[in-house]
Scaffold this active site. Sequence first.
Site, PDB file in Angstrom:
ATOM      1  N   ASP A  92      -3.343  -1.768  -5.332  1.00 16.26           N
ATOM      2  CA  ASP A  92      -3.537  -0.598  -4.481  1.00 16.26           C
ATOM      3  C   ASP A  92      -4.305   0.465  -5.264  1.00 16.26           C
ATOM      4  O   ASP A  92      -3.804   0.972  -6.270  1.00 16.26           O
ATOM      5  CB  ASP A  92      -2.181  -0.048  -4.030  1.00 16.26           C
ATOM      6  CG  ASP A  92      -2.287   1.158  -3.126  1.00 16.26           C
ATOM      7  OD1 ASP A  92      -3.416   1.586  -2.805  1.00 16.26           O
ATOM      8  OD2 ASP A  92      -1.233   1.688  -2.732  1.00 16.26           O
ATOM      9  N   ARG A 149       0.839  -1.194   0.000  1.00 16.02           N
ATOM     10  CA  ARG A 149       0.000   0.000   0.000  1.00 16.02           C
ATOM     11  C   ARG A 149       0.876   1.246   0.000  1.00 16.02           C
ATOM     12  O   ARG A 149       2.016   1.221   0.430  1.00 16.02           O
ATOM     13  CB  ARG A 149      -0.945   0.018   1.212  1.00 16.02           C
ATOM     14  CG  ARG A 149      -1.976  -1.105   1.188  1.00 16.02           C
ATOM     15  CD  ARG A 149      -2.946  -0.892   0.027  1.00 16.02           C
ATOM     16  NE  ARG A 149      -3.883  -1.987  -0.167  1.00 16.02           N
ATOM     17  CZ  ARG A 149      -3.794  -2.899  -1.116  1.00 16.02           C
ATOM     18  NH1 ARG A 149      -2.778  -2.903  -1.943  1.00 16.02           N
ATOM     19  NH2 ARG A 149      -4.713  -3.831  -1.254  1.00 16.02           N
ATOM     20  N   CYS A 150       0.284   2.346  -0.473  1.00 18.74           N
ATOM     21  CA  CYS A 150       0.952   3.630  -0.562  1.00 18.74           C
ATOM     22  C   CYS A 150       1.696   3.931   0.737  1.00 18.74           C
ATOM     23  O   CYS A 150       1.133   3.755   1.805  1.00 18.74           O
ATOM     24  CB  CYS A 150      -0.094   4.704  -0.839  1.00 18.74           C
ATOM     25  SG  CYS A 150       0.581   6.336  -1.115  1.00 18.74           S
ATOM     26  N   PRO A 151       2.958   4.295   0.637  1.00 17.09           N
ATOM     27  CA  PRO A 151       3.724   4.721  -0.543  1.00 17.09           C
ATOM     28  C   PRO A 151       4.612   3.634  -1.144  1.00 17.09           C
ATOM     29  O   PRO A 151       5.371   3.913  -2.065  1.00 17.09           O
ATOM     30  CB  PRO A 151       4.584   5.858   0.014  1.00 17.09           C
ATOM     31  CG  PRO A 151       4.933   5.380   1.396  1.00 17.09           C
ATOM     32  CD  PRO A 151       3.669   4.683   1.879  1.00 17.09           C
TER      33      PRO A 151
END
Length: 82
Positions: free
Chosen positions: A45, A18-20
Site C-alpha cells: 500500500d 489498503r488504508c486504514p
Amino acid sequence: MYNFYDSIQKTIDTQGFRCPEPIMMIRQAIRNIEDGKILFILSDDPSTTRDIPNFCHFMGHILIFKKTTDLPYQYLIKKGLA
C-alpha cells in the site's frame, strides 16, 4: 554491526490491504510484542510510506528501517517503552 533481524519478534504481511487496514493491523501487532522488540512489516500500500513513519512518531516507536523502492515495501519498527 548489530543485526536487527535477530530481534524480530513478529512479522505481519499487510499486502493486499489498503488504508486504514495496514495501520490497524500494525497497531494490533505492536501491542502484542514486548517493549524494545522488532515488528517486521511487508506492505504494498503506497500510503504506508507516510502512514508508518507518522504512526511511529506519534505512538513513540522507532522506525529503524524502511525499504520503499520496490514491492513489497519492508519496514522494521522497534516498539517504544510503555
